[in-house]
Design a protein around this motif. Structure first.
Motif, PDB file in Angstrom:
ATOM      1  N   SER A   1      -3.754   1.912   9.538  1.00  0.00           N
ATOM      2  CA  SER A   1      -4.301   0.698  10.177  1.00  0.00           C
ATOM      3  C   SER A   1      -5.024  -0.163   9.156  1.00  0.00           C
ATOM      4  N   LEU A   2      -5.832   0.477   8.324  1.00  0.00           N
ATOM      5  CA  LEU A   2      -6.621  -0.282   7.348  1.00  0.00           C
ATOM      6  C   LEU A   2      -5.769  -0.752   6.186  1.00  0.00           C
ATOM      7  N   VAL A   3      -4.739   0.028   5.841  1.00  0.00           N
ATOM      8  CA  VAL A   3      -3.875  -0.363   4.723  1.00  0.00           C
ATOM      9  C   VAL A   3      -3.005  -1.556   5.127  1.00  0.00           C
ATOM     10  N   THR A   4      -2.474  -1.519   6.350  1.00  0.00           N
ATOM     11  CA  THR A   4      -1.573  -2.597   6.760  1.00  0.00           C
ATOM     12  C   THR A   4      -2.334  -3.841   7.205  1.00  0.00           C
ATOM     13  N   ALA A   5      -3.497  -3.650   7.812  1.00  0.00           N
ATOM     14  CA  ALA A   5      -4.160  -4.801   8.450  1.00  0.00           C
ATOM     15  C   ALA A   5      -5.676  -4.661   8.412  1.00  0.00           C
ATOM     16  N   GLY A   6      -6.211  -4.262   7.254  1.00  0.00           N
ATOM     17  CA  GLY A   6      -7.646  -4.025   7.143  1.00  0.00           C
ATOM     18  C   GLY A   6      -8.500  -5.178   7.655  1.00  0.00           C
ATOM     19  N   PRO A   7      -8.282  -6.408   7.148  1.00  0.00           N
ATOM     20  CA  PRO A   7      -9.139  -7.512   7.593  1.00  0.00           C
ATOM     21  C   PRO A   7      -9.022  -7.773   9.094  1.00  0.00           C
ATOM     22  N   LEU A   8      -7.820  -7.570   9.656  1.00  0.00           N
ATOM     23  CA  LEU A   8      -7.623  -7.802  11.091  1.00  0.00           C
ATOM     24  C   LEU A   8      -8.403  -6.778  11.914  1.00  0.00           C
ATOM     25  N   ILE A   9      -8.332  -5.529  11.517  1.00  0.00           N
ATOM     26  CA  ILE A   9      -8.982  -4.493  12.326  1.00  0.00           C
ATOM     27  C   ILE A   9     -10.506  -4.589  12.189  1.00  0.00           C
ATOM     28  N   MET A  10     -10.987  -4.935  10.998  1.00  0.00           N
ATOM     29  CA  MET A  10     -12.438  -5.077  10.825  1.00  0.00           C
ATOM     30  C   MET A  10     -12.944  -6.293  11.610  1.00  0.00           C
ATOM     31  N   ALA A  11     -12.162  -7.388  11.584  1.00  0.00           N
ATOM     32  CA  ALA A  11     -12.580  -8.592  12.314  1.00  0.00           C
ATOM     33  C   ALA A  11     -12.542  -8.356  13.822  1.00  0.00           C
ATOM     34  N   THR A  12     -11.569  -7.580  14.279  1.00  0.00           N
ATOM     35  CA  THR A  12     -11.479  -7.282  15.713  1.00  0.00           C
ATOM     36  C   THR A  12     -12.696  -6.471  16.152  1.00  0.00           C
ATOM     37  N   ALA A  13     -13.078  -5.517  15.317  1.00  0.00           N
ATOM     38  CA  ALA A  13     -14.267  -4.713  15.639  1.00  0.00           C
ATOM     39  C   ALA A  13     -15.496  -5.617  15.741  1.00  0.00           C
ATOM     40  N   GLN A  14     -15.615  -6.514  14.776  1.00  0.00           N
ATOM     41  CA  GLN A  14     -16.784  -7.390  14.750  1.00  0.00           C
ATOM     42  C   GLN A  14     -16.805  -8.321  15.968  1.00  0.00           C
ATOM     43  N   ALA A  15     -15.639  -8.895  16.277  1.00  0.00           N
ATOM     44  CA  ALA A  15     -15.569  -9.853  17.380  1.00  0.00           C
ATOM     45  C   ALA A  15     -15.928  -9.202  18.712  1.00  0.00           C
ATOM     46  N   HIS A  16     -15.643  -7.913  18.844  1.00  0.00           N
ATOM     47  CA  HIS A  16     -15.870  -7.243  20.129  1.00  0.00           C
ATOM     48  C   HIS A  16     -17.067  -6.299  20.072  1.00  0.00           C
ATOM     49  N   HIS A  17     -17.869  -6.445  19.029  1.00  0.00           N
ATOM     50  CA  HIS A  17     -19.064  -5.600  18.866  1.00  0.00           C
ATOM     51  C   HIS A  17     -18.719  -4.129  19.030  1.00  0.00           C
ATOM     52  N   ALA A  18     -17.605  -3.754  18.459  1.00  0.00           N
ATOM     53  CA  ALA A  18     -17.170  -2.354  18.528  1.00  0.00           C
ATOM     54  C   ALA A  18     -17.343  -1.729  17.150  1.00  0.00           C
ATOM     55  N   ARG A  19     -17.540  -0.442  17.138  1.00  0.00           N
ATOM     56  CA  ARG A  19     -17.809   0.239  15.874  1.00  0.00           C
ATOM     57  C   ARG A  19     -16.586   1.054  15.442  1.00  0.00           C
ATOM     58  N   ILE A  20     -16.344   1.066  14.132  1.00  0.00           N
ATOM     59  CA  ILE A  20     -15.307   1.940  13.586  1.00  0.00           C
ATOM     60  C   ILE A  20     -16.013   3.007  12.761  1.00  0.00           C
ATOM     61  N   LEU A  21     -15.668   4.260  13.002  1.00  0.00           N
ATOM     62  CA  LEU A  21     -16.229   5.362  12.214  1.00  0.00           C
ATOM     63  C   LEU A  21     -15.089   6.034  11.461  1.00  0.00           C
ATOM     64  N   PRO A  22     -15.230   6.232  10.160  1.00  0.00           N
ATOM     65  CA  PRO A  22     -14.134   6.820   9.408  1.00  0.00           C
ATOM     66  C   PRO A  22     -13.978   8.313   9.697  1.00  0.00           C
ATOM     67  N   VAL A  23     -12.726   8.759   9.724  1.00  0.00           N
ATOM     68  CA  VAL A  23     -12.449  10.187   9.941  1.00  0.00           C
ATOM     69  C   VAL A  23     -11.776  10.807   8.722  1.00  0.00           C
ATOM     70  N   ASP A  24     -11.138   9.998   7.912  1.00  0.00           N
ATOM     71  CA  ASP A  24     -10.596  10.543   6.675  1.00  0.00           C
ATOM     72  C   ASP A  24     -11.768  11.206   5.935  1.00  0.00           C
ATOM     73  N   SER A  25     -11.549  12.397   5.395  1.00  0.00           N
ATOM     74  CA  SER A  25     -12.689  13.181   4.885  1.00  0.00           C
ATOM     75  C   SER A  25     -13.441  12.447   3.777  1.00  0.00           C
ATOM     76  N   GLU A  26     -12.697  11.777   2.885  1.00  0.00           N
ATOM     77  CA  GLU A  26     -13.349  11.078   1.771  1.00  0.00           C
ATOM     78  C   GLU A  26     -14.214   9.933   2.293  1.00  0.00           C
ATOM     79  N   HIS A  27     -13.690   9.241   3.293  1.00  0.00           N
ATOM     80  CA  HIS A  27     -14.377   8.059   3.807  1.00  0.00           C
ATOM     81  C   HIS A  27     -15.560   8.444   4.672  1.00  0.00           C
ATOM     82  N   SER A  28     -15.421   9.553   5.397  1.00  0.00           N
ATOM     83  CA  SER A  28     -16.564  10.086   6.123  1.00  0.00           C
ATOM     84  C   SER A  28     -17.655  10.480   5.122  1.00  0.00           C
TER      85      SER A  28
END
Ligand code: NDP
Ligand code: MG
Length: 393
Positions: free
Chosen positions: A128-155
């Motif tokens: 999701s982040l590789v194909t459309a990172g700015p879109l998914i981050m902007a969608t989270a921001q627009a809807h006041h939703a939070r994204i939490l990383p699950v990939d071990s490195e990113h967590s």
């Protein structure tokens, strides 16, 4: 929340991450109200878990499995559905927390829909982040939703940043096991077989990400994921080979301090952190005995062995929709390797050829980051990769 229960849905419930998520939720069933579970071919597992967890709906991605899913759910009260639209609909059911663990670009749309519904998105689907990172981050921001990383490195990076100022971060170092072939002579890689590439030395994961670990396409995706999720510049992100897979990532600050995150190679760590965030709760993972481990090794990755890392740098420099092309070409090349049509090292050659062929395509370089454009770029990447594979034979 209903009756103090958290409403949760799991996309990709039948996979490796999905099953680890279910393991944690099933240990404390009264705390959760399970709304939707989705899977693909593994209908028996999907139905069994949906009944056990009392889900409202179980969805298979494949229409042809609907009769089998209906049979398996008969009399249970769990609704059965099938197809991509049904998965999208399931993602629009209101919940508090969603696990995004479908593999591949197919995970993007349900993640976007969940964010639009204000759910907290636990994001394992790095594509999701590789194909459309700015879109998914902007969608989270627009809807006041939070994204939490699950990939071990990113967590690990996320945890290293708690209470810190991002402006004080100098660099982020993500570790890589080096995958199945890290100690192989480089000239043997071209003839590596599917079985050999599907055996990971440290982690027990789905087959696709395991092969991507051997080729380091997984780490290539993760470098881009780091850039998109944390908003860190490409030249601040480093990859280091760490064969033990106990240090997951390190954050380097402007005073020279390096904060490392260590833990057993068990994805329930990162999943549990995202499930309980902002709290920490007891998790059923092994505790590290450092005296017994004794040694932690680190070495620089060899770019001749792992061309995917160089390609990731080129993709980050190109920006725009090139991440979608890169991921799509990688998925098709991986399909080709799994099907026995191409060799192990051909995957990187094919992806590179696709990037070269589509370099300079104005619609891709300057296309706006909309869902339609991402899908068009994804399709173009897939078609071009297929042509490259076909002309090589
Ligand atoms: P698996 O292959 O084990 O599981 C993938 C899941 O997605 C399964 O439920 C599968 O269904 C479903 N699925 C497959 N294709 C589609 C599709 N086209 N549409 C809808 N559903 C589909 O993958 P993993 O659990 O290993 O990985 C899931 C995601 O998490 C990936 O993005 C991966 O990169 C990421 N990740 C995984 C880690 C791990 O340890 N496994 C670590 C870090 C990140 P079925 O099996 O029933 O066909
Ligand atoms: Mg990872």
């Amino acid at each position: 929340m209903t009756n103090g229960q958290r409403r949760v849905s799991i996309f990709g419930a039948t996979g490796s991450i999905g099953q680890s998520t279910i393991d944690l939720i099933a240990r404390n069933p009264d705390a959760y109200d399970v709304v939707a579970l989705t899977g693909g071919h593994n209908v028996a597992q999907l139905a069994q878990d949906a009944i056990r967890l009392g889900a409202d709906v179980a969805v298979t991605a494949h229409d042809e499995h609907l009769p089998a899913l209906r049979d398996a759910l008969a009399g249970s009260g769990v609704e059965a559905a099938a197809g991509d639209t049904a998965i999208e609909d399931a993602a629009m059911r209101p919940v508090d927390w969603v696990m995004s663990a479908i593999v591949g670009a197919a995970g993007l749309l349900p993640g976007l829909r969940a964010l639009e519904g204000h759910a907290t998105l636990a994001l394992a689907n790095k594509e999701s982040l590789v194909t459309a990172g700015p879109l998914i981050m902007a969608t989270a921001q627009a809807h006041h939703a939070r994204i939490l990383p699950v990939d071990s490195e990113h967590s690990a990076v996320f945890q290293g940043l708690v209470g810190e100022d991002l402006a004080a971060v100098e660099r982020v170092i993500i570790t890589a096991s080096g995958g199945a072939f890290r100690d192989w002579p480089i000239e043997d890689l071209a003839s590596a077989t599917l079985d050999q590439a599907s055996a990971h030395p440290n982690w027990d994961m789905g087959q696709r990400i395991t092969i991507d670990s051997a080729s380091m396409f997984n780490k290539a995706l993760e470098v881009i994921e780091t850039k998109e999720f944390f908003g860190i510049e490409a030249n601040q992100i480093e990859v280091v080979i760490h064969p033990q897979s106990l240090v997951h990532a390190l954050v380097g600050f402007n005073d020279g301090a390096l904060m490392a995150h260590l833990g057993a190679p068990d994805m329930r760590h990162a999943i549990g952190y995202a499930l309980h965030w902002p709290d920490r709760r007891h998790l059923p993972v092994d505790r590290l005995d450092l005296a017994r481990i004794a040694t932690l090794e680190f070495r620089a990755p060899d770019e001749a062995r792992y061309p995917a890392l160089r390609l990731a740098r080129e993709v980050m420099a190109a920006g725009g929709l090139s991440g979608a092309i890169f991921n799509a070409a990688k998925e098709v090349a991986l399909d080709g390797f799994i099907a026995g049509r191409i060799g192990f090292m051909d995957m990187a050659h094919i992806v590179e050829e696709v990037l070269i062929r589509l370099d300079g395509d104005v619609s891709l370089a300057h296309g706006a980051m909309t869902l339609d454009n991402v899908r068009a770029a994804d399709q173009m990447g897939r078609n071009t990769a297929q042509q490259v594979i076909d002309t090589r034979r």
